[in-house]
Design an enzyme around this catalytic site. Structure first.
Site, PDB file in Angstrom:
ATOM      1  N   SER A  70       2.313   8.972  11.133  1.00  0.00           N
ATOM      2  CA  SER A  70       2.897   8.477  12.382  1.00  0.00           C
ATOM      3  C   SER A  70       2.966   9.575  13.442  1.00  0.00           C
ATOM      4  CB  SER A  70       4.309   7.952  12.131  1.00  0.00           C
ATOM      5  OG  SER A  70       4.304   6.980  11.115  1.00  0.00           O
TER       6      SER A  70
HETATM    7  N1  SAH Z   1       5.336   8.209   6.296  1.00  0.00           N
HETATM    8  C1  SAH Z   1       3.911   8.484   6.238  1.00  0.00           C
HETATM    9  C2  SAH Z   1       3.070   7.502   6.996  1.00  0.00           C
HETATM   10  C3  SAH Z   1       3.064   6.174   6.380  1.00  0.00           C
HETATM   11  S1  SAH Z   1       1.625   5.179   6.623  1.00  0.00           S
HETATM   12  C4  SAH Z   1       3.605   9.888   6.699  1.00  0.00           C
HETATM   13  O1  SAH Z   1       4.518  10.603   7.095  1.00  0.00           O
HETATM   14  O2  SAH Z   1       2.437  10.282   6.610  1.00  0.00           O
HETATM   15  C5  SAH Z   1       2.174   3.838   5.625  1.00  0.00           C
HETATM   16  C6  SAH Z   1       1.962   4.030   4.154  1.00  0.00           C
HETATM   17  O3  SAH Z   1       2.607   2.959   3.494  1.00  0.00           O
HETATM   18  C7  SAH Z   1       0.498   3.964   3.729  1.00  0.00           C
HETATM   19  O4  SAH Z   1       0.150   5.119   3.031  1.00  0.00           O
HETATM   20  C8  SAH Z   1       0.444   2.724   2.835  1.00  0.00           C
HETATM   21  O5  SAH Z   1      -0.466   2.836   1.749  1.00  0.00           O
HETATM   22  C9  SAH Z   1       1.878   2.625   2.347  1.00  0.00           C
HETATM   23  N2  SAH Z   1       2.322   1.319   1.878  1.00  0.00           N
HETATM   24  C10 SAH Z   1       2.030   0.096   2.362  1.00  0.00           C
HETATM   25  N3  SAH Z   1       2.675  -0.864   1.667  1.00  0.00           N
HETATM   26  C11 SAH Z   1       3.405  -0.224   0.700  1.00  0.00           C
HETATM   27  C12 SAH Z   1       4.293  -0.653  -0.336  1.00  0.00           C
HETATM   28  N4  SAH Z   1       4.587  -1.941  -0.561  1.00  0.00           N
HETATM   29  N5  SAH Z   1       4.859   0.282  -1.116  1.00  0.00           N
HETATM   30  C13 SAH Z   1       4.596   1.594  -0.942  1.00  0.00           C
HETATM   31  N6  SAH Z   1       3.768   2.056   0.018  1.00  0.00           N
HETATM   32  C14 SAH Z   1       3.183   1.169   0.835  1.00  0.00           C
END
Ligand code: SAH
Length: 223
Positions: A70
Protein backbone atom coordinates in the site's frame (compact mmCIF):
# COMPACT_ATOMS: atom_id res chain seq x y z
CA UNK A 1 32.09 -1.53 -0.55
CA UNK A 2 31.55 -0.08 2.90
CA UNK A 3 31.29 3.44 1.50
CA UNK A 4 28.77 2.44 -1.16
CA UNK A 5 26.59 0.84 1.51
CA UNK A 6 26.88 3.89 3.69
CA UNK A 7 25.84 6.18 0.84
CA UNK A 8 22.89 3.97 0.09
CA UNK A 9 21.92 3.92 3.76
CA UNK A 10 22.08 7.71 4.01
CA UNK A 11 20.12 8.19 0.80
CA UNK A 12 17.33 5.86 1.96
CA UNK A 13 17.24 7.66 5.30
CA UNK A 14 16.73 11.03 3.71
CA UNK A 15 14.13 9.65 1.29
CA UNK A 16 12.29 8.23 4.28
CA UNK A 17 12.46 11.52 6.17
CA UNK A 18 11.02 13.34 3.17
CA UNK A 19 8.26 10.71 2.88
CA UNK A 20 7.25 11.14 6.53
CA UNK A 21 7.26 14.92 6.32
CA UNK A 22 5.67 15.48 2.93
CA UNK A 23 3.31 12.52 2.63
CA UNK A 24 2.35 11.93 6.26
CA UNK A 25 2.77 14.98 8.50
CA UNK A 26 1.59 17.50 5.88
CA UNK A 27 -1.52 15.37 5.40
CA UNK A 28 -2.35 15.19 9.09
CA UNK A 29 -0.70 12.06 10.50
CA UNK A 30 0.05 13.57 13.89
CA UNK A 31 0.62 10.48 16.01
CA UNK A 32 4.35 10.74 16.72
CA UNK A 33 4.77 7.05 17.47
CA UNK A 34 3.34 6.26 14.04
CA UNK A 35 5.61 8.86 12.40
CA UNK A 36 8.64 7.37 14.16
CA UNK A 37 7.77 3.86 13.18
CA UNK A 38 7.39 4.89 9.53
CA UNK A 39 10.78 6.63 9.84
CA UNK A 40 12.40 3.50 11.20
CA UNK A 41 11.14 0.75 8.86
CA UNK A 42 13.28 0.38 5.69
CA UNK A 43 10.40 0.28 3.18
CA UNK A 44 12.81 -0.14 0.23
CA UNK A 45 13.65 -3.66 1.46
CA UNK A 46 9.97 -4.67 1.30
CA UNK A 47 9.53 -3.88 -2.42
CA UNK A 48 10.91 -5.95 -5.32
CA UNK A 49 14.51 -5.04 -6.08
CA UNK A 50 13.64 -3.58 -9.49
CA UNK A 51 11.26 -1.06 -7.84
CA UNK A 52 13.55 -0.01 -5.02
CA UNK A 53 14.05 3.48 -6.48
CA UNK A 54 10.31 4.06 -6.11
CA UNK A 55 9.97 2.67 -2.59
CA UNK A 56 9.45 6.10 -1.01
CA UNK A 57 7.16 7.48 -3.73
CA UNK A 58 3.62 8.53 -2.90
CA UNK A 59 1.78 5.45 -4.16
CA UNK A 60 1.29 1.67 -3.98
CA UNK A 61 3.74 -0.66 -5.77
CA UNK A 62 3.36 -4.08 -7.27
CA UNK A 63 4.86 -6.93 -5.21
CA UNK A 64 3.95 -9.77 -7.60
CA UNK A 65 1.06 -12.23 -8.04
CA UNK A 66 -1.30 -9.30 -8.62
CA UNK A 67 -0.75 -7.90 -5.10
CA UNK A 68 0.52 -4.51 -3.92
CA UNK A 69 2.30 -2.87 -1.02
CA UNK A 70 0.00 0.00 0.00
CA UNK A 71 0.84 3.69 -0.39
CA UNK A 72 2.83 4.90 2.67
CA UNK A 73 0.11 7.39 3.61
CA UNK A 74 -2.57 4.68 3.66
CA UNK A 75 -0.42 2.44 5.88
CA UNK A 76 0.10 5.32 8.33
CA UNK A 77 -3.56 6.40 8.16
CA UNK A 78 -4.87 2.90 8.92
CA UNK A 79 -2.40 2.33 11.73
CA UNK A 80 -3.13 5.74 13.28
CA UNK A 81 -6.87 4.95 13.11
CA UNK A 82 -6.24 1.64 14.86
CA UNK A 83 -4.95 3.69 17.81
CA UNK A 84 -2.32 1.13 18.85
CA UNK A 85 -0.78 1.05 22.30
CA UNK A 86 2.25 -0.83 23.53
CA UNK A 87 0.54 -3.74 25.26
CA UNK A 88 -1.82 -4.50 22.37
CA UNK A 89 -2.09 -7.86 20.62
CA UNK A 90 -2.98 -7.16 17.01
CA UNK A 91 -4.08 -9.28 14.06
CA UNK A 92 -3.30 -8.19 10.50
CA UNK A 93 -4.96 -9.82 7.51
CA UNK A 94 -3.03 -9.62 4.24
CA UNK A 95 0.68 -9.73 5.09
CA UNK A 96 1.73 -9.02 1.49
CA UNK A 97 5.30 -7.72 1.71
CA UNK A 98 5.22 -7.62 5.53
CA UNK A 99 5.70 -3.83 5.56
CA UNK A 100 2.55 -2.85 7.46
CA UNK A 101 3.21 -5.64 9.98
CA UNK A 102 6.71 -4.23 10.54
CA UNK A 103 5.40 -0.69 11.09
CA UNK A 104 2.73 -1.98 13.45
CA UNK A 105 5.09 -4.22 15.40
CA UNK A 106 7.07 -1.24 16.67
CA UNK A 107 3.92 0.15 18.31
CA UNK A 108 2.37 -2.91 19.95
CA UNK A 109 3.34 -6.05 21.92
CA UNK A 110 2.58 -8.67 19.27
CA UNK A 111 1.44 -8.84 15.66
CA UNK A 112 -0.08 -11.97 14.12
CA UNK A 113 -0.31 -11.55 10.37
CA UNK A 114 -2.15 -13.90 8.00
CA UNK A 115 -1.43 -14.25 4.28
CA UNK A 116 -3.27 -16.60 1.89
CA UNK A 117 -0.45 -16.80 -0.69
CA UNK A 118 2.34 -19.05 0.65
CA UNK A 119 5.00 -17.39 -1.55
CA UNK A 120 4.32 -13.92 -0.10
CA UNK A 121 4.08 -15.29 3.43
CA UNK A 122 7.44 -17.04 3.07
CA UNK A 123 9.19 -13.99 1.62
CA UNK A 124 7.78 -11.67 4.29
CA UNK A 125 8.69 -14.08 7.07
CA UNK A 126 12.28 -14.41 5.85
CA UNK A 127 12.74 -10.66 5.55
CA UNK A 128 11.17 -9.88 8.93
CA UNK A 129 13.45 -12.44 10.56
CA UNK A 130 16.50 -10.98 8.81
CA UNK A 131 15.55 -7.51 10.07
CA UNK A 132 15.24 -8.95 13.57
CA UNK A 133 11.54 -8.36 14.20
CA UNK A 134 10.75 -10.70 17.08
CA UNK A 135 7.13 -9.85 17.82
CA UNK A 136 5.62 -10.77 14.45
CA UNK A 137 4.25 -14.18 13.54
CA UNK A 138 3.36 -14.86 9.90
CA UNK A 139 0.62 -17.44 9.32
CA UNK A 140 -0.48 -18.90 5.98
CA UNK A 141 -4.24 -19.20 5.71
CA UNK A 142 -7.61 -17.56 5.15
CA UNK A 143 -7.66 -14.45 7.33
CA UNK A 144 -11.42 -13.95 6.94
CA UNK A 145 -11.74 -16.61 9.63
CA UNK A 146 -9.48 -14.65 11.95
CA UNK A 147 -7.16 -16.53 14.26
CA UNK A 148 -9.33 -18.18 16.95
CA UNK A 149 -6.34 -19.69 18.81
CA UNK A 150 -4.88 -16.28 19.61
CA UNK A 151 -8.12 -14.27 19.95
CA UNK A 152 -9.40 -11.92 21.26
CA UNK A 153 -7.44 -8.98 19.81
CA UNK A 154 -7.11 -5.33 20.81
CA UNK A 155 -6.94 -4.43 17.16
CA UNK A 156 -7.52 -6.05 13.77
CA UNK A 157 -6.17 -4.49 10.59
CA UNK A 158 -7.46 -5.80 7.27
CA UNK A 159 -5.19 -4.86 4.35
CA UNK A 160 -7.51 -6.09 1.56
CA UNK A 161 -10.98 -5.02 0.40
CA UNK A 162 -13.94 -6.99 1.78
CA UNK A 163 -17.52 -7.30 0.48
CA UNK A 164 -18.77 -7.44 4.10
CA UNK A 165 -17.46 -7.37 7.63
CA UNK A 166 -16.50 -10.98 8.47
CA UNK A 167 -18.39 -12.20 11.57
CA UNK A 168 -15.36 -14.07 12.82
CA UNK A 169 -13.40 -10.85 13.01
CA UNK A 170 -16.10 -9.08 15.01
CA UNK A 171 -16.28 -12.07 17.35
CA UNK A 172 -12.49 -12.01 17.87
CA UNK A 173 -12.37 -8.35 18.88
CA UNK A 174 -11.95 -7.49 22.59
CA UNK A 175 -14.33 -5.04 24.19
CA UNK A 176 -12.90 -1.60 23.39
CA UNK A 177 -11.12 -3.24 20.45
CA UNK A 178 -10.84 -1.64 16.99
CA UNK A 179 -11.18 -3.19 13.55
CA UNK A 180 -10.02 -1.32 10.45
CA UNK A 181 -11.35 -2.75 7.20
CA UNK A 182 -11.86 -1.53 3.62
CA UNK A 183 -15.41 -2.56 2.65
CA UNK A 184 -17.25 -2.21 -0.66
CA UNK A 185 -17.00 -3.55 -4.22
CA UNK A 186 -13.93 -5.10 -5.85
CA UNK A 187 -13.01 -1.72 -7.34
CA UNK A 188 -13.88 0.80 -4.65
CA UNK A 189 -14.18 0.61 -0.91
CA UNK A 190 -14.70 2.77 2.11
CA UNK A 191 -12.31 2.39 4.98
CA UNK A 192 -14.37 1.51 8.06
CA UNK A 193 -13.42 1.86 11.70
CA UNK A 194 -15.45 -0.63 13.71
CA UNK A 195 -15.24 -0.48 17.46
CA UNK A 196 -16.70 -2.54 20.24
CA UNK A 197 -17.58 -0.48 23.31
CA UNK A 198 -17.45 -1.57 26.95
CA UNK A 199 -20.98 -3.02 26.67
CA UNK A 200 -20.04 -5.04 23.59
CA UNK A 201 -21.99 -2.68 21.32
CA UNK A 202 -20.57 -2.31 17.80
CA UNK A 203 -20.10 1.09 16.14
CA UNK A 204 -19.05 1.80 12.58
CA UNK A 205 -17.50 4.99 11.20
CA UNK A 206 -16.34 5.67 7.65
CA UNK A 207 -12.82 7.05 7.22
CA UNK A 208 -13.06 7.75 3.50
CA UNK A 209 -12.67 6.20 0.07
CA UNK A 210 -9.86 3.72 -0.59
CA UNK A 211 -8.81 1.16 -3.17
CA UNK A 212 -7.44 -2.23 -2.11
CA UNK A 213 -6.89 -5.61 -3.76
CA UNK A 214 -9.72 -8.04 -2.90
CA UNK A 215 -9.94 -10.03 0.31
CA UNK A 216 -10.41 -13.59 -0.94
CA UNK A 217 -11.80 -16.27 1.35
CA UNK A 218 -14.69 -17.89 3.12
CA UNK A 219 -16.07 -14.56 4.38
CA UNK A 220 -14.62 -12.48 1.55
CA UNK A 221 -14.69 -12.63 -2.28
CA UNK A 222 -14.56 -15.90 -4.14
CA UNK A 223 -11.07 -16.67 -5.47
N1 SAH B 1 -0.16 -5.10 4.13
C1 SAH B 1 0.55 -5.47 2.92
C2 SAH B 1 -0.21 -5.22 1.65
C3 SAH B 1 -1.37 -6.10 1.51
S1 SAH B 1 -1.88 -6.49 -0.14
C4 SAH B 1 1.90 -4.80 2.85
O1 SAH B 1 2.23 -4.02 3.74
O2 SAH B 1 2.65 -5.11 1.92
C5 SAH B 1 -3.17 -7.58 0.34
C6 SAH B 1 -2.72 -8.97 0.68
O3 SAH B 1 -3.84 -9.66 1.20
C7 SAH B 1 -2.26 -9.78 -0.53
O4 SAH B 1 -0.97 -10.26 -0.33
C8 SAH B 1 -3.28 -10.91 -0.61
O5 SAH B 1 -2.74 -12.15 -1.06
C9 SAH B 1 -3.76 -11.01 0.83
N2 SAH B 1 -5.06 -11.63 1.05
C10 SAH B 1 -6.18 -11.54 0.31
N3 SAH B 1 -7.19 -12.23 0.88
C11 SAH B 1 -6.68 -12.80 2.02
C12 SAH B 1 -7.22 -13.62 3.06
N4 SAH B 1 -8.49 -14.05 3.07
N5 SAH B 1 -6.41 -13.99 4.06
C13 SAH B 1 -5.12 -13.59 4.10
N6 SAH B 1 -4.56 -12.81 3.16
C14 SAH B 1 -5.32 -12.41 2.13
Amino acid sequence: MYLVDLEDYNRRNSEREAMVKEQLIFRGIWNEAVQNSMLAVPRHLFVPEALREYAYCDGPLSIGEGQTISQPYIVAYMIEALNPSKNDIVLEIGTGSGYAAAVLSRLVAMVYTIERLPSHAKRAETLLKKLNYKNIEVIVGDGTRGLPDKAPFDGILVSAGAPMIPNSLLAQLKTEGRLIIPQGTKNAQELQLISKDAHGEIRKRSLGAVHFVPLIGEQGWEG
